[in-house]
Structures are given as structure tokens and as C-alpha cells.
Design an enzyme around this catalytic site. Structure first.
Site, PDB file in Angstrom:
ATOM      1  N   ARG A 236       0.850  -1.187   0.000  1.00  0.00           N
ATOM      2  CA  ARG A 236       0.000   0.000   0.000  1.00  0.00           C
ATOM      3  C   ARG A 236       0.889   1.241   0.000  1.00  0.00           C
ATOM      4  O   ARG A 236       1.996   1.226   0.550  1.00  0.00           O
ATOM      5  CB  ARG A 236      -0.894   0.046   1.255  1.00  0.00           C
ATOM      6  CG  ARG A 236      -2.144  -0.819   1.178  1.00  0.00           C
ATOM      7  CD  ARG A 236      -3.158  -0.276   0.163  1.00  0.00           C
ATOM      8  NE  ARG A 236      -4.374  -1.086   0.111  1.00  0.00           N
ATOM      9  CZ  ARG A 236      -4.591  -2.086  -0.748  1.00  0.00           C
ATOM     10  NH1 ARG A 236      -3.686  -2.394  -1.649  1.00  0.00           N
ATOM     11  NH2 ARG A 236      -5.729  -2.750  -0.743  1.00  0.00           N
ATOM     12  N   HIS A 284      -1.287   0.659  -9.611  1.00  0.00           N
ATOM     13  CA  HIS A 284      -2.014  -0.262  -8.724  1.00  0.00           C
ATOM     14  C   HIS A 284      -2.682  -1.389  -9.526  1.00  0.00           C
ATOM     15  O   HIS A 284      -3.889  -1.608  -9.451  1.00  0.00           O
ATOM     16  CB  HIS A 284      -3.067   0.496  -7.886  1.00  0.00           C
ATOM     17  CG  HIS A 284      -3.523  -0.267  -6.679  1.00  0.00           C
ATOM     18  ND1 HIS A 284      -3.830   0.329  -5.477  1.00  0.00           N
ATOM     19  CD2 HIS A 284      -3.741  -1.598  -6.466  1.00  0.00           C
ATOM     20  CE1 HIS A 284      -4.201  -0.590  -4.598  1.00  0.00           C
ATOM     21  NE2 HIS A 284      -4.163  -1.767  -5.177  1.00  0.00           N
TER      22      HIS A 284
END
Ligand code: NDP
Ligand code: OXD
Length: 323
Positions: A236, A284
Site C-alpha cells: 500500500r 495499482h
């Protein structure tokens, strides 16, 4: 499909960043008789037994009555646990062979790109320069994986099969054949000291926030076969301190980086990371998965839960740990 009352057994899809109708259709393919509706900001509160969610707006889950289980449509649940109004029902995260396989591809791909010096060859190519760089063998390079969970262990096994030395770091102690396992604060120093390529697959929790910082980069192996450590983060964005990464790349503390996650996303167009010759940026997509595979799992788990209860849902999140 939106709006009408669903009653007991119904599923509400709350994924406003995605095509909710498409996800609902994919879920419905497995159980055409079950009411499956999509979330709307202006719909009145209604009863649903299940919610299938990605990035639900704060309060959206609290507005549902009769909720029994929340199914997260991805692996990371940080976005969910940030909602202080979250109802106290089990949260099941996504553990899926399709997702795991794609993350393994991403990690192996990025490790090999840095190991085989492809960013440096790209720079040489742009200058039309024919020049061979030193190329160490895989068995002289150590990959250290932070987060030895579902995704970390699968990637670790694939890297072992390519001949890399592989170590992992987790919260709890582990023993996995072929992988040197370290755990907790006491295991971090030895883990970092032996790592040439650091792969981060940790969840975002209060304990892991900002863990990828200058102090940690300084503790990696700096005299290894690649001539300097490399960072790969697909966990993350909140785990990394971007200014520290940029500085470490500029002063040689890091030899390269592959970053798939950022805080916030998308990465600002003005970030110097975009232009750095030793940095690979992806938006991502490390484990961009097949929605149908995930929907198949969700519907199978609903059927199993209705037949056998909570024990049929092994991939439950521990809200106390934050993952
Ligand atoms: P798991 O829950 O299976 O594994 C998490 C791992 O992190 C475990 O090994 C756990 O330790 C370890 N861990 C957690 N907290 C700490 C800590 N404080 N110190 C040391 N180790 C810790 O998760 P997954 O492998 O399925 O997914 C990992 C993360 O990957 C997700 O949370 C998500 O953020 C990210 N992700 C990113 C995607 C992308 O496309 N970029 C796609 C999917 C996921 P222990 O084993 O002891 O519990
Ligand atoms: C994630 C996912 O958690 O895509 O990022 O599953």
C-alpha cells in the site's frame, strides 16, 4: 437492479469506483434467484444479508439492516477498517488463486527487471550505447519479502524456484521450507541486513504506516551482488515515505525501485518518481484480477456460510490486527 428491497439473503454491491452493475451481473450468474442490487447514494436504508464491497463510502454499510457478512472484493481491507461506523459483522477478504497468481507474476517480473538491469539497459538504449553490465547469478542475490502471507508466500516460492535466496518477514513466527523466515521487531534487523531486493507485501495498518523509510533503507544490504538494494512495493502507498525514496535513489542508498501503490492515488503528475531512470511505476495493477473469479468465490462462500455457518469463512479479517 438498484433500489428495491432485497430482504433476507440479498446481496448489495457497494463499489462506486467500479462498474457496480457489471459486478452484480457477475455475482448473479451463480445464483439467479438471489436478489443482488447495487448501491446508490440516494437510496433509502434497506435490508441485505450480504454486502460485496470495494472502497464503500463511509456509513454506507451502517445503513444496511440485517447485514450478516461483508465480502471485500480485494485483498486489502484498510479502506474498510477506516470507517468508524462499520457494523460489527464478519469481514471476509479476497483470497483467490487468480489474484495470487497475478501478484506472483508482478513480483517475479519486477525482481527480474532489476536483477537483469533492464532500467539501466533502457537508459543505454536511449543513448544507442552497446555496453554489457555485470550480471550476477540469481543464487548470489537475496530477495527479502516483507509480509509472508497469502501473496508473500506464493511470490517467495516462485522466486525460490528461479534460484534466488529468499527470506521473509512476518508478524508471527513461521517455518517454510526453502525460505529463511524472520518475525517481529526482533527479526527485522537480520532480515534487512541480508536483503538485496526488498519486496513489500504488507497490509496497511497503524504498525506498518511509513515503514519503508530512510532508516529502513540504510539497514538493507549495500555490498551485495547488485551493487545496491532495490525496493519493490505492491502493498500500500501509506507504507512508503516517498520523499525518503526519492532521496535514497538520488544518493545511492537505493539502486532502483518498482512502485505499484501510492498515497494518494493516482501519483501526482509532478512527482519526480515519474522521471527517475531507475524507477518503474505501475498504477495499482500488480494483482489486477478477473472479477468473475472473485464473484465465483463470493457466491460459493455465501452458499457455504448458509450451509455451515461462520466456520465456512476462513478468510475472515481480524479487525484488532487491521488485516
Ligand atoms: P495476508 O493477510 O495474507 O498477509 C499479510 C502478511 O503481512 C502476513 O504475513 C502478516 O504476518 C504480515 N504482517 C502484517 N502486519 C505486520 C507487522 N506489523 N509486522 C510484520 N508483518 C506483518 O495478506 P495478503 O498476502 O493477501 O495481502 C497483503 C497485502 O497486499 C494486502 O493487505 C494489500 O495491501 C496488498 N495488495 C496489493 C495489491 C495490488 O494490486 N497492489 C493486490 C492485493 C493485495 P502474519 O503472517 O504473522 O499474520
Ligand atoms: C488490493 C486488491 O487489495 O486489488 O489492492 O485486491
Amino acid at each position: 437492479m438498484a433500489g428495491a428491497p432485497a430482504g433476507s439473503g440479498g446481496v448489495l454491491v457497494i463499489a462506486p469506483d467500479w462498474d457496480q452493475q457489471d459486478w452484480a451481473a457477475k455475482l448473479a450468474r451463480h445464483d439467479p434467484h438471489r436478489p443482488i442490487h447495487t448501491w446508490r447514494a440516494d437510496a433509502p436504508p434497506a435490508e441485505y444479508s450480504y454486502a460485496a464491497v470495494w472502497n464503500p463510502p463511509t456509513g454506507a454499510l451502517a445503513a444496511i439492516s440485517g447485514l450478516r457478512v461483508i465480502f471485500n472484493l480485494g485483498a486489502g481491507v484498510d479502506h474498510l477498517l477506516d470507517d468508524a461506523t462499520l457494523p460489527p459483522v464478519p469481514i471476509v477478504r479476497c483470497v483467490n488463486a487468480n489474484l495470487t497468481g497475478r501478484m506472483t507474476e508482478y513480483v517475479v517480473c519486477q525482481v527480474l527487471l532489476h536483477h537483469r538491469r533492464i532500467p539501466a539497459y533502457r537508459t543505454l538504449q536511449e543513448a544507442r550505447t552497446w555496453k554489457a553490465l555485470p550480471q550476477p547469478a540469481a543464487n548470489t542475490v537475496n530477495v527479502g519479502i516483507m509480509g509472508l502471507g497469502v501473496l508473500g508466500e506464493a511470490a517467495a516460492q516462485a522466486l525460490v524456484s528461479l534460484g534466488f535466496g529468499v527470506a521473509g518477514w512476518s508478524r508471527s513466527e513461521k517455518s517454510i521450507a526453502g525460505i529463511t523466515c524472520h518475525a517481529g521487531a526482533s527479526g527485522l534487523e537480520a532480515f534487512l541486513a541480508g536483503t538485496d531486493i526488498l519486496v513489500c507485501l504488507l497490509p496497511a495498518t497503524p504498525q506498518t504506516a511509513g515503514i519503508l523509510n530512510a532508516d529502513l533503507f540504510a539497514r538493507l544490504r549495500h555490498d551485495g551482488a547488485l551493487g545496491g538494494p532495490v525496493l519493490i512495493n505492491a502493498g500500500r502507498g501509506t507504507l512508503q515515505v516517498e520523499d525518503d525514496i526519492i532521496k535514497a535513489l538520488d544518493d545511492g542508498m537505493l539502486a532502483g525501485a518498482s512502485l505499484d501503490v501510492f498515497d494518494p492515488e493516482p501519483l501526482a503528475t509532478g512527482s519526480p518518481l515519474w522521471d527517475h531512470p531507475q524507477v518503474i511505476i505501475t498504477p495499482h495493477i500488480a494483482a489486477d484480477s478477473d472479477p468473475q473469479a472473485i464473484c465465483t468465490d463470493v457466491m460459493a462462500q455465501i452458499a457455504a456460510f448458509e450451509a455451515a455457518g461462520i466456520a465456512a469463512l476462513p478468510n475472515r479479517v481480524d479487525p484488532g490486527q487491521g488485516y
